[in-house]
Design a protein around this motif. Structure first.
Motif, short mmCIF file in Angstrom:
data_model
loop_
_atom_site.label_atom_id
_atom_site.label_comp_id
_atom_site.label_asym_id
_atom_site.label_seq_id
_atom_site.Cartn_x
_atom_site.Cartn_y
_atom_site.Cartn_z
N ILE A 180 -29.78 55.73 69.07
CA ILE A 180 -29.33 54.34 69.08
C ILE A 180 -30.20 53.43 68.22
CG2 ILE A 180 -30.65 53.83 71.18
CD1 ILE A 180 -28.31 51.96 72.03
N ASP A 181 -29.56 52.43 67.67
CA ASP A 181 -30.23 51.35 66.95
C ASP A 181 -30.60 50.29 68.00
OD1 ASP A 181 -30.97 49.18 65.41
OD2 ASP A 181 -29.11 49.07 64.29
N PRO A 182 -31.87 49.87 68.08
CA PRO A 182 -32.25 48.89 69.11
C PRO A 182 -31.74 47.48 68.82
CG PRO A 182 -34.09 49.29 67.68
CD PRO A 182 -33.01 50.25 67.26
N CYS A 183 -31.16 47.27 67.66
CA CYS A 183 -30.68 45.93 67.29
C CYS A 183 -29.18 45.81 67.55
CB CYS A 183 -30.99 45.63 65.83
SG CYS A 183 -32.75 45.55 65.53
N MET A 184 -28.71 46.37 68.65
CA MET A 184 -27.31 46.25 69.06
C MET A 184 -27.27 45.25 70.20
SD MET A 184 -25.28 49.75 69.50
CE MET A 184 -23.81 49.95 68.60
N PRO A 185 -27.31 43.97 69.89
CA PRO A 185 -27.39 42.99 70.98
C PRO A 185 -26.07 42.83 71.73
CG PRO A 185 -27.23 41.88 68.88
CD PRO A 185 -27.31 43.35 68.58
N THR A 186 -26.20 42.51 73.01
CA THR A 186 -25.04 42.15 73.81
C THR A 186 -24.81 40.66 73.63
OG1 THR A 186 -26.49 41.87 75.71
CG2 THR A 186 -25.40 43.98 75.51
N ILE A 187 -23.71 40.15 74.13
CA ILE A 187 -23.38 38.74 73.96
C ILE A 187 -24.47 37.86 74.57
CG2 ILE A 187 -21.72 36.93 74.58
CD1 ILE A 187 -19.57 39.11 74.46
N GLY A 188 -24.96 36.90 73.79
CA GLY A 188 -25.98 35.98 74.27
C GLY A 188 -27.39 36.49 74.13
N GLN A 189 -27.58 37.68 73.56
CA GLN A 189 -28.91 38.25 73.39
C GLN A 189 -29.25 38.31 71.90
OE1 GLN A 189 -30.78 39.05 76.04
NE2 GLN A 189 -29.10 38.51 77.39
N ASP A 228 -31.61 40.61 70.75
CA ASP A 228 -31.94 41.99 70.42
C ASP A 228 -31.28 42.91 71.44
OD1 ASP A 228 -33.44 42.03 72.76
OD2 ASP A 228 -35.33 41.75 71.73
N GLY A 229 -31.51 44.20 71.28
CA GLY A 229 -30.86 45.17 72.14
C GLY A 229 -31.70 45.66 73.31
N ILE A 230 -32.84 45.04 73.56
CA ILE A 230 -33.71 45.48 74.67
C ILE A 230 -32.98 45.42 76.02
CG2 ILE A 230 -35.84 45.00 75.94
CD1 ILE A 230 -36.37 46.38 73.30
N PRO A 231 -32.22 44.36 76.33
CA PRO A 231 -31.49 44.37 77.60
C PRO A 231 -30.51 45.55 77.70
CG PRO A 231 -31.57 42.15 76.74
CD PRO A 231 -32.10 43.05 75.66
N LEU A 232 -29.87 45.92 76.59
CA LEU A 232 -28.97 47.07 76.59
C LEU A 232 -29.75 48.35 76.84
CD1 LEU A 232 -26.19 48.39 76.10
CD2 LEU A 232 -26.76 48.42 73.66
N LEU A 233 -30.90 48.50 76.19
CA LEU A 233 -31.72 49.70 76.41
C LEU A 233 -32.18 49.80 77.86
CD1 LEU A 233 -33.87 49.74 73.14
CD2 LEU A 233 -32.02 51.30 73.75
N ARG A 234 -32.57 48.67 78.45
CA ARG A 234 -32.97 48.69 79.86
C ARG A 234 -31.82 49.10 80.76
NH1 ARG A 234 -34.74 43.25 80.48
NH2 ARG A 234 -36.02 43.00 78.67
N ARG A 235 -30.64 48.59 80.46
CA ARG A 235 -29.46 48.94 81.27
C ARG A 235 -29.12 50.42 81.14
NH1 ARG A 235 -23.61 45.93 81.15
NH2 ARG A 235 -22.78 47.01 82.96
N ILE A 236 -29.20 50.95 79.93
CA ILE A 236 -28.93 52.37 79.71
C ILE A 236 -29.92 53.21 80.52
CG2 ILE A 236 -29.08 54.22 77.99
CD1 ILE A 236 -28.01 52.11 75.95
N CYS A 237 -31.19 52.84 80.48
CA CYS A 237 -32.23 53.58 81.22
C CYS A 237 -31.99 53.53 82.73
CB CYS A 237 -33.61 53.05 80.88
SG CYS A 237 -34.12 53.45 79.19
N CYS A 238 -31.50 52.41 83.23
CA CYS A 238 -31.21 52.31 84.66
C CYS A 238 -30.01 53.17 85.06
CB CYS A 238 -30.93 50.86 85.05
SG CYS A 238 -32.39 49.83 85.04
N LEU A 239 -29.01 53.23 84.18
CA LEU A 239 -27.79 53.98 84.48
C LEU A 239 -27.97 55.48 84.35
CD1 LEU A 239 -25.16 51.72 82.67
CD2 LEU A 239 -25.49 51.97 85.14
N ARG A 240 -28.78 55.92 83.39
CA ARG A 240 -28.91 57.35 83.10
C ARG A 240 -30.37 57.74 82.92
NH1 ARG A 240 -24.80 60.32 80.74
NH2 ARG A 240 -26.29 62.01 81.04
N ARG A 241 -31.02 58.08 83.99
CA ARG A 241 -32.43 58.48 83.93
C ARG A 241 -32.60 59.86 83.28
NH1 ARG A 241 -35.29 54.59 85.79
NH2 ARG A 241 -34.66 53.35 87.57
#
Length: 150
Positions: free
Chosen positions: A75-84, A86-99
């Motif tokens: 993944i590219d970390p610069c895939m921001p979600t709406i209102g973000q 950078d992509g750090i919130p997306l990376l955190r969410r992915i880590c929570c969903l799939r350890r």
């Protein structure tokens, strides 16, 4: 004198009663279609078309990783979600969903990303976007082998 192969090709033969759709998958997540195509071109000969999926947006990434066959995320970390920004919130969410997911982050400035305290600790692989194709294949090969052993 024969040289050793650069990487081990994993053959996934479906067992009796199982479908080919049970193959583990690698998800290539980048908003740029050229980057996805280049990554796919390097991985396709070694792992086949059935093992590679693509995601161009954060929602597609979440949809792809929801599939339990997904074992590796590039993944590219610069895939921001709406209102973000950078992509750090997306990376955190992915880590929570799939350890159990093996995550490789390809960043333009990997050292800066590694210093970011918001980067989830589950992400142990952060590299520059200019890594070699051979190294990328080795990473995916090892991650799939690790997933098969687990």
């Amino acid at each position: 004198m024969t040289s050793a192969p650069l990487f081990t090709r994993i053959h996934y033969a479906p067992s009796e009663g199982s479908l080919a759709c049970n193959l583990p998958t690698v998800v290539l997540a980048d908003a740029n279609p050229w980057v996805r195509r280049e990554l796919n071109n390097h991985l396709h000969p070694h792992f086949g078309a059935d093992a590679i999926a693509e995601a161009r947006s954060p929602s597609e990434v979440l949809q792809q990783i929801a599939d339990p066959r997904c074992r590796v995320l590039v993944i590219d970390p610069c895939m921001p979600t709406i209102g973000q920004t950078d992509g750090i919130p997306l990376l955190r969410r992915i880590c929570c969903l799939r350890r159990d997911l093996q995550i490789l982050v390809l960043a333009r400035q990997p050292q800066q990303l590694l210093r970011d305290k918001a980067l989830p600790r589950q992400i142990g692989h952060v590299y520059s976007k200019n890594i070699s194709a051979t190294w990328l294949c080795r990473f995916v090969d090892r991650a799939l082998a690790h997933a098969e052993a687990a």
